[in-house]
Enzyme design. Structure first.
Site, short mmCIF file in Angstrom:
data_model
loop_
_atom_site.label_atom_id
_atom_site.label_comp_id
_atom_site.label_asym_id
_atom_site.label_seq_id
_atom_site.Cartn_x
_atom_site.Cartn_y
_atom_site.Cartn_z
N GLN A 51 69.56 97.27 82.84
CA GLN A 51 69.63 98.24 81.73
C GLN A 51 70.92 99.06 81.75
OE1 GLN A 51 65.46 99.65 82.74
NE2 GLN A 51 65.50 100.05 80.54
N CYS A 91 60.08 101.74 76.69
CA CYS A 91 61.26 101.28 77.46
C CYS A 91 62.46 102.09 77.02
CB CYS A 91 61.49 99.80 77.19
SG CYS A 91 62.90 99.13 78.11
N LEU A 92 63.25 102.52 78.01
CA LEU A 92 64.45 103.29 77.70
C LEU A 92 65.46 102.48 76.89
CD1 LEU A 92 64.88 105.06 81.16
CD2 LEU A 92 64.03 106.08 79.03
N HIS A 137 62.91 92.98 83.50
CA HIS A 137 64.30 93.31 83.11
C HIS A 137 65.30 92.51 83.95
CE1 HIS A 137 64.11 96.52 80.13
NE2 HIS A 137 63.37 97.30 80.89
O1 GNR Z 1 59.87 105.27 81.26
C1 GNR Z 1 59.22 104.24 81.13
N1 GNR Z 1 57.88 104.30 80.90
C2 GNR Z 1 57.03 103.22 80.93
C3 GNR Z 1 55.75 103.37 80.43
C4 GNR Z 1 54.85 102.33 80.46
C5 GNR Z 1 55.23 101.12 81.00
C6 GNR Z 1 56.52 100.93 81.49
C7 GNR Z 1 57.41 101.98 81.46
S1 GNR Z 1 59.01 101.76 82.12
C8 GNR Z 1 59.90 102.93 81.19
C9 GNR Z 1 61.33 103.04 81.70
C10 GNR Z 1 62.04 101.70 81.48
O2 GNR Z 1 62.44 101.32 80.43
N2 GNR Z 1 62.16 100.94 82.52
O3 GNR Z 1 62.72 99.73 82.40
NI NI Z 2 62.35 99.09 80.36
#
Ligand code: GNR
Ligand code: NI
Length: 167
Positions: A51, A91-92, A137
């Site tokens: 990421q 996901c970020l 990822h």
């Molecule tokens: O912050 C995140 N929260 C989340 C909530 C539920 C399942 C997975 C995640 S991972 C995510 C951060 C992220 O994108 N990690 O790759």
């Molecule tokens: Ni993610």
């Protein structure tokens, strides 16, 4: 310390297969430190090196309430998985999108820690979900790719609209 820019879906670099780390050295420890700072600032509960456009098998996560349980996993491998669970994920790299995904309920993972020492961990609940999300990822897979083509095309349209509004 440094904050690292996070790639946004559908950036094709998110589909890169990360390579195993060959030596847990100062460079890898700096990467872990920077990834942790980036994850806590975002804020998120996990972050994979993919990421931040680094294609090595490194992930960090902290699913604790008070953000006191940082864990780094280098070259993580799932030894076994069992059960099924359904949970809402975000996901970020896919900001503002939350969708239900089916995952294994329990996993056992082997990885190297920051000192390059192997460890094993049995996980369930949010930790198990997050580990599977982050390892995906590293294999170039983003959670929205588990959804139907219709849902995915709607998400892509929403993200394109968001990107136009964002400065
Ligand atoms: O912050 C995140 N929260 C989340 C909530 C539920 C399942 C997975 C995640 S991972 C995510 C951060 C992220 O994108 N990690 O790759
Ligand atoms: Ni993610």
């Amino acid at each position: 310390m440094a904050l690292l820019p996070i790639l946004r879906y559908p950036d094709p670099r998110l589909h890169t297969q990360a390579k195993p780390v060959t030596a847990v050295d100062a460079g890898i420890r700096q990467l872990v430190t920077d990834m942790a700072e980036t994850m806590y600032t975002a804020p998120g509960i996990g972050l994979a090196a993919t990421q931040v456009d680094v294609h090595q098998r490194v992930l960090v996560l902290d699913v604790s309430e008070d953000k006191s349980q940082l864990k780094a996993f280098i070259n993580p491998e799932i030894l076994w998985r069992e059960g099924e669970c359904v949970g809402e994920e975000g996901c970020l790299s896919v900001p503002g999108i939350y969708e239900t995904v089916t995952r294994s309920e329990r996993v056992k993972v082997r990885a190297l820690d920051m000192e390059g020492e192997p460890f094993e961990l049995e996980a369930d609940g949010l930790l198990a979900i997050c580990l599977q999300h982050e390892i995906d990822h590293l294999d170039g897979k983003v959670f929205v790719e588990y959804l139907s083509r219709l849902k995915l095309s709607r998400i892509k349209a929403r993200l394109a609209k968001q990107a136009k509004i964002a400065v």
